[in-house]
Structure formats: C-alpha cells, structure tokens
Design a protein around this motif. Structure first.
Motif, PDB file in Angstrom:
ATOM      1  N   TYR A 179       0.820  -1.214   0.000  1.00 53.09           N
ATOM      2  CA  TYR A 179       0.000   0.000   0.000  1.00 53.09           C
ATOM      3  C   TYR A 179       0.852   1.262   0.000  1.00 53.09           C
ATOM      4  O   TYR A 179       0.457   2.283  -0.581  1.00 53.09           O
ATOM      5  CB  TYR A 179      -1.022  -0.043   1.140  1.00 53.09           C
ATOM      6  CG  TYR A 179      -2.045  -1.104   0.850  1.00 53.09           C
ATOM      7  CD1 TYR A 179      -3.037  -0.901  -0.103  1.00 53.09           C
ATOM      8  CD2 TYR A 179      -1.970  -2.355   1.452  1.00 53.09           C
ATOM      9  CE1 TYR A 179      -3.938  -1.892  -0.434  1.00 53.09           C
ATOM     10  CE2 TYR A 179      -2.867  -3.357   1.129  1.00 53.09           C
ATOM     11  CZ  TYR A 179      -3.855  -3.118   0.178  1.00 53.09           C
ATOM     12  OH  TYR A 179      -4.740  -4.106  -0.159  1.00 53.09           O
ATOM     13  N   LEU A 188       0.066   3.840  -2.894  1.00 55.12           N
ATOM     14  CA  LEU A 188      -0.283   5.210  -2.510  1.00 55.12           C
ATOM     15  C   LEU A 188       0.746   6.210  -3.030  1.00 55.12           C
ATOM     16  O   LEU A 188       0.400   7.338  -3.394  1.00 55.12           O
ATOM     17  CB  LEU A 188      -0.440   5.317  -0.996  1.00 55.12           C
ATOM     18  CG  LEU A 188      -1.731   4.689  -0.473  1.00 55.12           C
ATOM     19  CD1 LEU A 188      -1.636   4.405   1.019  1.00 55.12           C
ATOM     20  CD2 LEU A 188      -2.924   5.587  -0.790  1.00 55.12           C
ATOM     21  N   LEU A 232      -6.918   3.389   0.081  1.00 51.72           N
ATOM     22  CA  LEU A 232      -6.544   3.661  -1.306  1.00 51.72           C
ATOM     23  C   LEU A 232      -7.774   4.007  -2.150  1.00 51.72           C
ATOM     24  O   LEU A 232      -7.773   5.000  -2.891  1.00 51.72           O
ATOM     25  CB  LEU A 232      -5.813   2.450  -1.896  1.00 51.72           C
ATOM     26  CG  LEU A 232      -5.388   2.563  -3.357  1.00 51.72           C
ATOM     27  CD1 LEU A 232      -4.401   3.707  -3.563  1.00 51.72           C
ATOM     28  CD2 LEU A 232      -4.797   1.238  -3.836  1.00 51.72           C
ATOM     29  N   ARG A 250      -9.004   7.463  -1.209  1.00 52.85           N
ATOM     30  CA  ARG A 250      -8.178   8.544  -1.763  1.00 52.85           C
ATOM     31  C   ARG A 250      -8.425   8.722  -3.250  1.00 52.85           C
ATOM     32  O   ARG A 250      -8.445   9.849  -3.751  1.00 52.85           O
ATOM     33  CB  ARG A 250      -6.693   8.301  -1.493  1.00 52.85           C
ATOM     34  CG  ARG A 250      -6.280   8.382  -0.036  1.00 52.85           C
ATOM     35  CD  ARG A 250      -6.399   9.778   0.580  1.00 52.85           C
ATOM     36  NE  ARG A 250      -7.754  10.132   0.944  1.00 52.85           N
ATOM     37  CZ  ARG A 250      -8.246  11.366   1.003  1.00 52.85           C
ATOM     38  NH1 ARG A 250      -7.509  12.400   0.722  1.00 52.85           N
ATOM     39  NH2 ARG A 250      -9.481  11.603   1.365  1.00 52.85           N
TER      40      ARG A 250
END
Length: 129
Positions: free
Chosen positions: A9, A13, A85, A88
């Motif tokens: 992640y 990200l 994720l 976002r």
C-alpha cells in the motif's frame, strides 16, 4: 517479522501521489503558474487534491505499519489499505471534476475517516490488552 502488506500500500499510494503531482506540475507549466494558484480555480483545485492526499496518507501509513507490526491478520491489513486507497482515489476524482462529483468526494472522506477511526481504536484496544 517480514512486512508484506504495508509495503504494497505504501507503493500504491506513492504512485497515486505521483499522479497527483504530475497533474499539478503539468498544469503549472502549461499555464505558466510558478507559485500559488494566481487566482486560477483549476490550479487551486489540483493543489488542494494533492495537498489533501499529503495531509492524510502519512498518518494512515503509520497506522497501517503499526497494525502490521502488532501482528494483525493480513485480511484486516488489506481491508485497511484497500479502503484507504479507494477512498483517496474517490476523493481525488470527485474533487478534480468540474463540477465536483460530491458522492465520490463523500465516499472518499467516509472511507478515509473510517479507516483512521477503526485503525486507531484497534491499536488502542490492542495496547490495553
């Protein structure tokens, strides 16, 4: 203990962050905006989307890392990472559009805040046991 979920992640990200960064840089170059937004609403929007990512992602990545170090199951870690994720991405897409796509923006913030609350409470609970 080898970390397996947090690095995934962190990488994903970071790629999202780079996409948001490129959007800002390209717009700046294309519109000759060196500093700030010079009153350009599209520039302001891109800067805000980029900044919003930077305000939330470091803290959530720390929470995810600590949760993984505490031995949380991989499924839980993936749920945390994926929800953040997705949140976002939803937020960035929702805010970036003109007009904004409010349902995406809201879903993005709900996922972000939910991840923060649940992960924080889980860590607090684990530390009290």
């Amino acid at each position: 203990m080898s970390l397996t979920v947090t690095p995934l992640y962190a990488g994903l990200l970071t790629l999202l962050y780079l996409v948001l960064t490129v959007r800002v840089v390209r717009y700046r170059r294309g519109n000759q905006i060196s500093l700030g937004d010079q009153g350009d609403s599209q520039m302001a929007k891109r800067v805000r989307v980029h900044g919003n990512w930077a305000e939330y992602a470091p803290l959530v990545m720390i929470l995810l890392l600590i949760t993984e170090l505490q031995g949380a199951p991989a499924l839980v870690l993936h749920l945390i990472g994926a929800a953040f994720l997705i949140g976002r991405i939803c937020h960035a897409v929702g805010v970036s559009q003109t007009p904004q796509i409010m349902p995406l923006r809201v879903v993005g913030m709900v996922l972000t805040i939910s991840v923060m609350i649940l992960t924080s409470l889980g860590l607090i609970g684990h530390s009290l046991l």
